[in-house]
Design a protein around this motif. Structure first.
Motif, PDB file in Angstrom:
ATOM      1  N   SER A 179       0.950  -1.238   0.056  1.00 24.08           N
ATOM      2  CA  SER A 179       0.185   0.036   0.042  1.00 24.08           C
ATOM      3  C   SER A 179       0.617   1.389  -0.063  1.00 24.08           C
ATOM      4  O   SER A 179       1.801   1.405   0.893  1.00 24.08           O
ATOM      5  CB  SER A 179      -0.874  -0.198   1.246  1.00 24.08           C
ATOM      6  N   GLY A 180       0.790   2.079  -1.044  1.00 20.37           N
ATOM      7  CA  GLY A 180       1.318   3.377  -0.898  1.00 20.37           C
ATOM      8  C   GLY A 180       2.213   3.729  -2.385  1.00 20.37           C
ATOM      9  O   GLY A 180       2.421   2.697  -3.129  1.00 20.37           O
ATOM     10  N   ALA A 181       2.417   4.635  -2.628  1.00 28.46           N
ATOM     11  CA  ALA A 181       3.233   5.225  -3.766  1.00 28.46           C
ATOM     12  C   ALA A 181       4.775   4.848  -3.664  1.00 28.46           C
ATOM     13  O   ALA A 181       5.230   4.889  -2.614  1.00 28.46           O
ATOM     14  CB  ALA A 181       2.956   6.644  -3.976  1.00 28.46           C
ATOM     15  N   VAL A 182       5.204   4.588  -4.797  1.00 31.05           N
ATOM     16  CA  VAL A 182       6.616   4.216  -4.830  1.00 31.05           C
ATOM     17  C   VAL A 182       7.653   5.492  -4.492  1.00 31.05           C
ATOM     18  O   VAL A 182       7.440   6.484  -5.225  1.00 31.05           O
ATOM     19  CB  VAL A 182       7.258   3.416  -6.112  1.00 31.05           C
ATOM     20  N   GLN A 183       8.608   5.334  -3.477  1.00 32.57           N
ATOM     21  CA  GLN A 183       9.501   6.335  -3.288  1.00 32.57           C
ATOM     22  C   GLN A 183      10.679   6.346  -3.741  1.00 32.57           C
ATOM     23  O   GLN A 183      11.409   7.199  -4.158  1.00 32.57           O
ATOM     24  CB  GLN A 183       9.335   6.740  -2.062  1.00 32.57           C
ATOM     25  N   ASN A 184      11.348   4.918  -4.057  1.00 32.94           N
ATOM     26  CA  ASN A 184      12.465   4.725  -4.345  1.00 32.94           C
ATOM     27  C   ASN A 184      12.624   3.138  -4.362  1.00 32.94           C
ATOM     28  O   ASN A 184      11.913   2.284  -4.239  1.00 32.94           O
ATOM     29  CB  ASN A 184      13.678   4.997  -3.185  1.00 32.94           C
ATOM     30  N   VAL A 185      13.548   2.965  -5.530  1.00 32.50           N
ATOM     31  CA  VAL A 185      13.762   1.471  -6.026  1.00 32.50           C
ATOM     32  C   VAL A 185      15.231   1.135  -5.704  1.00 32.50           C
ATOM     33  O   VAL A 185      16.158   1.876  -6.617  1.00 32.50           O
ATOM     34  CB  VAL A 185      13.156   1.279  -7.185  1.00 32.50           C
ATOM     35  N   ASP A 186      15.438   0.003  -5.190  1.00 35.92           N
ATOM     36  CA  ASP A 186      16.936  -0.487  -4.952  1.00 35.92           C
ATOM     37  C   ASP A 186      16.666  -1.760  -5.930  1.00 35.92           C
ATOM     38  O   ASP A 186      16.104  -2.805  -5.430  1.00 35.92           O
ATOM     39  CB  ASP A 186      17.492  -0.735  -3.928  1.00 35.92           C
ATOM     40  N   VAL A 187      17.970  -2.285  -6.734  1.00 39.45           N
ATOM     41  CA  VAL A 187      18.123  -3.621  -7.395  1.00 39.45           C
ATOM     42  C   VAL A 187      19.488  -4.214  -6.927  1.00 39.45           C
ATOM     43  O   VAL A 187      20.403  -3.303  -7.117  1.00 39.45           O
ATOM     44  CB  VAL A 187      17.905  -3.533  -8.790  1.00 39.45           C
ATOM     45  N   THR A 221      10.764   1.181  -1.730  1.00 36.44           N
ATOM     46  CA  THR A 221      10.367   2.089  -0.591  1.00 36.44           C
ATOM     47  C   THR A 221       9.039   2.492  -1.032  1.00 36.44           C
ATOM     48  O   THR A 221       8.985   3.251  -2.053  1.00 36.44           O
ATOM     49  CB  THR A 221      11.167   3.072  -0.210  1.00 36.44           C
ATOM     50  N   VAL A 222       7.896   2.459   0.053  1.00 39.90           N
ATOM     51  CA  VAL A 222       6.486   3.189  -0.615  1.00 39.90           C
ATOM     52  C   VAL A 222       6.018   3.975   0.678  1.00 39.90           C
ATOM     53  O   VAL A 222       6.517   3.717   1.883  1.00 39.90           O
ATOM     54  CB  VAL A 222       5.603   2.022  -0.825  1.00 39.90           C
ATOM     55  N   VAL A 223       5.392   4.816   0.154  1.00 42.03           N
ATOM     56  CA  VAL A 223       4.825   6.172   1.586  1.00 42.03           C
ATOM     57  C   VAL A 223       3.249   5.992   0.982  1.00 42.03           C
ATOM     58  O   VAL A 223       2.828   6.474   0.091  1.00 42.03           O
ATOM     59  CB  VAL A 223       5.439   7.380   1.141  1.00 42.03           C
ATOM     60  N   PRO A 224       2.305   5.565   1.956  1.00 45.26           N
ATOM     61  CA  PRO A 224       0.969   5.520   1.751  1.00 45.26           C
ATOM     62  C   PRO A 224       0.421   7.121   1.904  1.00 45.26           C
ATOM     63  O   PRO A 224       0.326   7.578   3.146  1.00 45.26           O
ATOM     64  CB  PRO A 224       0.625   4.529   2.975  1.00 45.26           C
ATOM     65  N   GLU A 225       0.229   7.533   0.678  1.00 44.77           N
ATOM     66  CA  GLU A 225      -0.697   8.671   0.800  1.00 44.77           C
ATOM     67  C   GLU A 225       0.028   9.798   1.837  1.00 44.77           C
ATOM     68  O   GLU A 225      -0.932  10.246   2.442  1.00 44.77           O
ATOM     69  CB  GLU A 225      -2.058   8.580   1.085  1.00 44.77           C
ATOM     70  N   PRO A 226       1.126  10.402   1.506  1.00 48.27           N
ATOM     71  CA  PRO A 226       1.685  11.256   2.678  1.00 48.27           C
ATOM     72  C   PRO A 226       0.938  12.576   2.495  1.00 48.27           C
ATOM     73  O   PRO A 226       0.796  13.188   3.667  1.00 48.27           O
ATOM     74  CB  PRO A 226       3.112  11.416   2.318  1.00 48.27           C
ATOM     75  N   VAL A 227       0.573  12.995   1.581  1.00 45.34           N
ATOM     76  CA  VAL A 227      -0.341  14.191   1.224  1.00 45.34           C
ATOM     77  C   VAL A 227      -1.610  14.241   2.144  1.00 45.34           C
ATOM     78  O   VAL A 227      -1.854  15.149   2.734  1.00 45.34           O
ATOM     79  CB  VAL A 227      -0.320  14.522  -0.240  1.00 45.34           C
ATOM     80  N   THR A 228      -2.205  13.046   2.085  1.00 49.45           N
ATOM     81  CA  THR A 228      -3.494  12.924   2.980  1.00 49.45           C
ATOM     82  C   THR A 228      -3.199  13.205   4.273  1.00 49.45           C
ATOM     83  O   THR A 228      -4.083  13.852   5.038  1.00 49.45           O
ATOM     84  CB  THR A 228      -4.080  11.577   2.690  1.00 49.45           C
ATOM     85  N   TRP A 229      -2.193  12.466   4.958  1.00 52.97           N
ATOM     86  CA  TRP A 229      -1.971  12.698   6.072  1.00 52.97           C
ATOM     87  C   TRP A 229      -1.675  13.884   6.507  1.00 52.97           C
ATOM     88  O   TRP A 229      -2.107  14.720   7.728  1.00 52.97           O
ATOM     89  CB  TRP A 229      -0.950  11.827   6.678  1.00 52.97           C
TER      90      TRP A 229
END
Length: 238
Positions: free
Chosen positions: A57-65, A206-214
């Motif tokens: 749940s949440g938008a993608v903030q960063n990806v590591d491979v 790394t995901v962040v669930p709706e930070p703007v909403t909070w």
């Protein structure tokens, strides 16, 4: 009143920062213990490896491979990561594109394998890793220093150089509304001579669930408190 507005602005900024920090979560995929998949030598058809992500749940903030590749010739390798969300459009990041190739070195680096992490927050360009005091293990695999930025050069592997534009790094995934869907790693060996093996690969998203909403909820509370205080001040003066 001016002081109240300043206090409200500071509190609001703090809520934005807290919202982004407090709700970050890590979605992972680990191909361990090992794949030990041979990459076809000198064959652009290559091979693909997929990971399905669900329940996040949440938008993608960063990806590591993280790539653990043994053997072969690093300058031969071409690889990318494709994200296909359910019902959405695919997005591609180029991880490796004939590392070390330049206008004066068309064959790239001759080192054997790598065990490294490529990150959307990486600084050192994997394409030019020999410029950053590289470290190698006893098997000759590149191991550092630290994390690297993905190659990002979305151009033909037969013509790529260090001067090619970097338009497809791992940051292309940032802002995706979800990490759910299929993540596919593709690897190919573009020139015959020496065979590479994909030992394993891992994903850390790394995901962040709706930070703007909070933050907006916090805004409403702070703004309401500020208005209530200002009304009390007016009544007191009256």
């Amino acid at each position: 009143m001016k002081k109240n507005i300043q206090q409200w602005a500071l509190a609001s900024a703090g809520l934005f920062a807290a919202a982004n920090m407090a709700h970050a979560a890590l979605v992972t995929y680990d191909s361990s213990p090992t794949l030990d998949a041979l990459i076809p030598d000198g064959n652009p058809v290559g091979d693909a490896f997929s990971a399905s992500i669900s329940g996040s749940s949440g938008a993608v903030q960063n990806v590591d491979v993280t790539l653990d590749i043994s053997g072969g010739y690093n300058g031969d390798l071409y690889g990318y990561l494709v994200y296909q969300p359910t019902g959405g459009s695919a997005t591609m990041a180029v991880l490796l594109n004939r590392v070390g190739t330049t206008s004066s070195n068309p064959v790239g680096y001759s080192n054997t394998g790598m065990d490294v992490t490529l990150s959307g927050m990486g600084v050192n360009d994997i394409h030019l890793y020999q410029n950053f005091s590289p470290t190698f293990n006893g098997s000759g695999q590149l191991t550092g220093p630290g994390t690297f930025a993905a190659d990002g050069r979305a151009v033909n592997p037969s013509t790529v150089t260090d001067a090619s534009p970097q338009t497809a790094g791992l940051t292309v995934f940032n802002g995706q509304s979800t990490a759910n869907g299929t993540w596919t790693l593709f690897l190919a060996d573009m020139s015959a001579g020496g065979q590479s093996t994909l030992v394993s690969w891992d994903l850390d998203i790394t995901v962040v669930p709706e930070p703007v909403t909070w933050a907006l909820i916090g805004f409403a509370g702070v703004l309401g408190a500020a208005k209530f205080r200002s009304v009390r001040m007016v009544r007191k003066v009256a």
